[in-house]
Design an enzyme around this catalytic site. Structure first.
Site, PDB file in Angstrom:
ATOM      1  N   ALA A  68       3.558   2.961 -13.021  1.00 50.45           N
ATOM      2  CA  ALA A  68       3.865   2.198 -11.936  1.00 50.45           C
ATOM      3  C   ALA A  68       2.297   1.412 -11.435  1.00 50.45           C
ATOM      4  O   ALA A  68       2.574   0.163 -11.189  1.00 50.45           O
ATOM      5  CB  ALA A  68       4.374   3.105 -10.590  1.00 50.45           C
ATOM      6  N   LYS A  69       1.391   2.079 -11.310  1.00 50.62           N
ATOM      7  CA  LYS A  69       0.111   1.582 -10.793  1.00 50.62           C
ATOM      8  C   LYS A  69      -0.382   0.353 -11.638  1.00 50.62           C
ATOM      9  O   LYS A  69      -0.897  -0.642 -11.382  1.00 50.62           O
ATOM     10  CB  LYS A  69      -0.907   2.636 -10.584  1.00 50.62           C
ATOM     11  CG  LYS A  69      -0.634   3.552  -9.561  1.00 50.62           C
ATOM     12  CD  LYS A  69      -0.237   2.781  -8.135  1.00 50.62           C
ATOM     13  CE  LYS A  69      -0.406   3.391  -6.880  1.00 50.62           C
ATOM     14  NZ  LYS A  69       0.073   2.406  -5.753  1.00 50.62           N
ATOM     15  N   ASN A 104       0.784  -1.126  -0.037  1.00 49.76           N
ATOM     16  CA  ASN A 104       0.057   0.181  -0.003  1.00 49.76           C
ATOM     17  C   ASN A 104       0.740   1.301  -0.081  1.00 49.76           C
ATOM     18  O   ASN A 104       0.343   2.357  -0.501  1.00 49.76           O
ATOM     19  CB  ASN A 104      -0.855  -0.105   1.186  1.00 49.76           C
ATOM     20  CG  ASN A 104      -1.501   1.257   1.568  1.00 49.76           C
ATOM     21  OD1 ASN A 104      -2.454   1.461   0.907  1.00 49.76           O
ATOM     22  ND2 ASN A 104      -0.930   1.962   2.429  1.00 49.76           N
ATOM     23  N   TYR A 134       3.225   7.857 -12.231  1.00 50.99           N
ATOM     24  CA  TYR A 134       2.705   6.968 -11.349  1.00 50.99           C
ATOM     25  C   TYR A 134       1.612   5.866 -11.842  1.00 50.99           C
ATOM     26  O   TYR A 134       1.527   4.940 -11.317  1.00 50.99           O
ATOM     27  CB  TYR A 134       1.602   8.185 -10.532  1.00 50.99           C
ATOM     28  CG  TYR A 134       0.886   7.785  -9.243  1.00 50.99           C
ATOM     29  CD1 TYR A 134       1.182   7.222  -8.234  1.00 50.99           C
ATOM     30  CD2 TYR A 134      -0.687   7.779  -9.571  1.00 50.99           C
ATOM     31  CE1 TYR A 134       0.267   6.909  -7.105  1.00 50.99           C
ATOM     32  CE2 TYR A 134      -1.773   7.532  -8.588  1.00 50.99           C
ATOM     33  CZ  TYR A 134      -1.068   6.990  -7.450  1.00 50.99           C
ATOM     34  OH  TYR A 134      -2.003   6.517  -6.654  1.00 50.99           O
TER      35      TYR A 134
HETATM   36  P1  NAI Z   1      -0.921   8.333   2.207  1.00 50.89           P
HETATM   37  O1  NAI Z   1       0.144   9.326   1.729  1.00 50.89           O
HETATM   38  O2  NAI Z   1      -1.990   8.469   3.199  1.00 50.89           O
HETATM   39  O3  NAI Z   1      -0.384   6.864   2.388  1.00 50.89           O
HETATM   40  C1  NAI Z   1       0.990   6.208   2.110  1.00 50.89           C
HETATM   41  C2  NAI Z   1       1.925   5.923   3.017  1.00 50.89           C
HETATM   42  O4  NAI Z   1       2.831   5.080   2.441  1.00 50.89           O
HETATM   43  C3  NAI Z   1       2.294   7.160   3.835  1.00 50.89           C
HETATM   44  O5  NAI Z   1       1.998   6.903   5.437  1.00 50.89           O
HETATM   45  C4  NAI Z   1       3.692   7.109   3.721  1.00 50.89           C
HETATM   46  O6  NAI Z   1       4.612   7.689   4.649  1.00 50.89           O
HETATM   47  C5  NAI Z   1       4.153   5.875   3.156  1.00 50.89           C
HETATM   48  N1  NAI Z   1       5.373   5.583   2.335  1.00 50.89           N
HETATM   49  C6  NAI Z   1       5.629   6.145   1.353  1.00 50.89           C
HETATM   50  N2  NAI Z   1       6.988   5.795   0.843  1.00 50.89           N
HETATM   51  C7  NAI Z   1       7.189   4.781   1.584  1.00 50.89           C
HETATM   52  C8  NAI Z   1       8.136   3.908   1.594  1.00 50.89           C
HETATM   53  N3  NAI Z   1       9.345   3.928   0.600  1.00 50.89           N
HETATM   54  N4  NAI Z   1       8.232   2.752   2.522  1.00 50.89           N
HETATM   55  C9  NAI Z   1       7.360   2.552   3.445  1.00 50.89           C
HETATM   56  N5  NAI Z   1       6.321   3.456   3.534  1.00 50.89           N
HETATM   57  C10 NAI Z   1       6.379   4.413   2.673  1.00 50.89           C
HETATM   58  O7  NAI Z   1      -1.924   8.026   0.934  1.00 50.89           O
HETATM   59  P2  NAI Z   1      -2.980   6.920   0.712  1.00 50.89           P
HETATM   60  O8  NAI Z   1      -4.101   7.542  -0.210  1.00 50.89           O
HETATM   61  O9  NAI Z   1      -3.433   6.266   1.889  1.00 50.89           O
HETATM   62  O10 NAI Z   1      -2.258   5.759  -0.255  1.00 50.89           O
HETATM   63  C11 NAI Z   1      -2.231   4.575  -0.155  1.00 50.89           C
HETATM   64  C12 NAI Z   1      -2.109   3.583  -1.320  1.00 50.89           C
HETATM   65  O11 NAI Z   1      -3.312   3.866  -2.211  1.00 50.89           O
HETATM   66  C13 NAI Z   1      -0.813   4.346  -2.175  1.00 50.89           C
HETATM   67  O12 NAI Z   1      -0.205   3.291  -2.829  1.00 50.89           O
HETATM   68  C14 NAI Z   1      -1.495   5.286  -3.338  1.00 50.89           C
HETATM   69  O13 NAI Z   1      -0.816   5.381  -4.402  1.00 50.89           O
HETATM   70  C15 NAI Z   1      -2.994   4.351  -3.494  1.00 50.89           C
HETATM   71  N6  NAI Z   1      -4.001   5.363  -4.088  1.00 50.89           N
HETATM   72  C16 NAI Z   1      -4.860   5.965  -3.345  1.00 50.89           C
HETATM   73  C17 NAI Z   1      -5.655   6.737  -3.739  1.00 50.89           C
HETATM   74  C18 NAI Z   1      -6.833   7.610  -2.977  1.00 50.89           C
HETATM   75  O14 NAI Z   1      -7.620   7.973  -3.526  1.00 50.89           O
HETATM   76  N7  NAI Z   1      -6.248   7.998  -1.804  1.00 50.89           N
HETATM   77  C19 NAI Z   1      -6.115   6.673  -5.223  1.00 50.89           C
HETATM   78  C20 NAI Z   1      -5.574   5.607  -6.018  1.00 50.89           C
HETATM   79  C21 NAI Z   1      -4.287   4.789  -5.325  1.00 50.89           C
END
Ligand code: NAI
Length: 303
Positions: free
Chosen positions: A169-170, A101, A166
Site C-alpha cells: 500500500a505504501k 495520513n 502495508y
Molecule cells: P497513529 O496510529 O497514531 O495515527 C493514525 C491515525 O489514523 C489514528 O489516529 C487512526 O484513528 C486514524 N485512522 C485509522 N484508520 C482510519 C480511517 N479509516 N479513517 C480515518 N482515520 C483513520 O499512527 P502514526 O504513526 O501517526 O501514522 C500516521 C501515518 O504515518 C500512517 O499512514 C502511517 O502508516 C505512517 N507512517 C508512520 C510511521 C511512524 O514511524 N510512526 C512510519 C511510516 C509511516
C-alpha cells in the site's frame, strides 16, 4: 526568513486524532490554517470508531485561538471520504491542502496474513488516499491551487518483515503521487510524499524506548508544512523525516548495459554482465515514465 503562514488556507488532515496527523494539524492551525481534523478513532488494527481523539485535537486548536472542525468519517470508503472533503467545503468554503495520513497496521508474516488483513490495510492506506485525493482534486483544479501530501513508509521503499500488505500500500501511494504530480502541473496542484519516522502508537512496539522520545511527530511536521505551503515548488518528490533528520528519497536507475537489439540476447549475456547491471554507479532519477522510455530509446539508437 519570513514565517511560513497558512492564513486563508483550508487544510484537511486525515487520521489527525493522534500521532503524526495531530502534529500536522496543530502546526498548520498555529500558522493560520483552518483545519478539518479527520479521525475515525478506531484501534490500531482498524476496528471500531471513537469521536474523542479528533474532537480533542479540535478543542486543543481552539483553546490556542485556532480554527478547526472535527470529522469522524472513514477514509476507506468513497462516500465517507467525500464527506471528509465536503466538511471543508461546507464549513470553510474550499480545500487548499490535503494531508493523507490515516493509517492502520495488520502486521503478520506472509504465510499467516489473512486476505482480510491485506484488504483492510490496502483499503485504509491505498484506497483511502485515492478517495480523499480524488474528492479534493476537483476543487483544487477549479481554484488553480492545491497541495497534497501523502504518506509512504520505509517498509514500502525498502521492505520489512511482516508488512507485505502495508509495504504494498505504501509504495503504491508513492506511485500514485508520482503520477498525480504530473496531472497537477497545469492546475498548480503539487503532490508529494512523506516517509516519516516517529514515536506513535504505530511504532511503540517496534522502536526502542530510548529512541521513541527522540523521534517526536513534531519533528516530521515542519517539512510537511513546507510541502503544504505556497512556497513549495516541488511536486512528485519523497521526503524522509524523523528525529530531526530530513532527506530526499528517490527511485533511481543506473546506466546499466545495452546489448545490440538487432542480435539475439541470451541469459548468458545478461549473467556475464551482472556486475555492470547491478552497479548503481552513475544512477539517477527519471522525471517521468516517458523520459525513462526516451532514455532507453536513445541507448538503443546509440547501438
Ligand atoms: P497513529 O496510529 O497514531 O495515527 C493514525 C491515525 O489514523 C489514528 O489516529 C487512526 O484513528 C486514524 N485512522 C485509522 N484508520 C482510519 C480511517 N479509516 N479513517 C480515518 N482515520 C483513520 O499512527 P502514526 O504513526 O501517526 O501514522 C500516521 C501515518 O504515518 C500512517 O499512514 C502511517 O502508516 C505512517 N507512517 C508512520 C510511521 C511512524 O514511524 N510512526 C512510519 C511510516 C509511516
Amino acid at each position: 526568513m519570513e514565517q511560513l503562514r497558512f492564513d486563508n488556507r483550508v487544510a484537511v488532515v486525515t487520521g489527525a486524532g493522534g500521532g503524526l496527523g495531530k502534529a500536522y494539524a496543530l502546526l498548520l492551525a498555529e500558522r493560520g490554517a483552518k483545519v478539518v481534523v479527520n479521525d475515525l478513532g478506531g484501534s490500531l488494527d482498524g476496528q471500531g470508531a471513537d469521536a474523542t481523539p479528533a474532537q480533542q485535537v479540535v478543542d486543543d486548536i481552539k483553546a490556542s485561538g485556532g480554527e478547526a472542525i472535527a470529522n469522524y468519517d472513514s477514509v476507506a470508503e468513497w462516500d465517507s471520504a467525500n464527506k471528509i472533503i465536503n466538511a471543508a467545503i461546507e464549513n470553510f468554503g474550499k480545500v487548499d491542502i490535503l494531508i493523507n495520513n490515516a493509517g492502520i497496521l495488520r502486521d503478520k508474516s506472509f504465510i499467516k496474513m489473512e486476505l482480510d488483513d491485506y484488504r483492510k490495510v490496502m483499503s485504509v492506506h491505498l484506497d483511502g488516499t485515492f478517495y480523499c485525493t480524488k474528492a479534493a482534486f476537483v476543487h483544487m483544479k477549479e481554484q488553480g491551487y492545491g497541495r497534497i501530501v501523502s504518506t509512504a513508509s520505509a517498509a514500502g521503499l525498502y521492505g520489512n518483515f511482516g508488512q507485505v500488505n502495508y509495504g504494498a500500500a505504501k509504495l503504491g501511494i508513492a506511485g500514485m503521487m508520482n503520477c498525480l504530480a504530473q496531472e497537477g502541473v497545469r492546475y498548480n496542484v503539487k503532490a508529494n510524499t512523506i516517509v516519516p519516522t516517529a514515536g506513535t502508537r504505530l511504532t511503540f512496539t517496534v522502536l526502542p524506548e530510548d529512541v521513541i522520545g527522540k523521534v517526536k511527530p513534531e519533528y516530521v511536521a515542519p517539512v510537511v508544512a513546507w510541502l503544504c505551503s505556497e512556497q513549495c515548488d516541488q511536486s512528485g518528490i519523497m521526503i524522509s523525516a524523523g528525529g530531526g533528520y530530513f532527506s530526499r528519497a528517490a527511485i533511481v536507475e543506473a546506466p546499466g548495459v545495452i546489448f545490440d537489439p538487432d542480435q539475439d540476447i541470451t541469459a548468458e549475456m545478461v549473467i556475464n554482465k551482472l556486475d555492470q547491471i547491478m552497479s548503481l554507479e552513475g544512477a539517477g532519477e527519471h522525471g517521468s515514465a516517458i523520459e525513462h522510455a526516451g532514455s532507453i530509446m536513445s541507448k538503443i539508437n546509440s547501438k
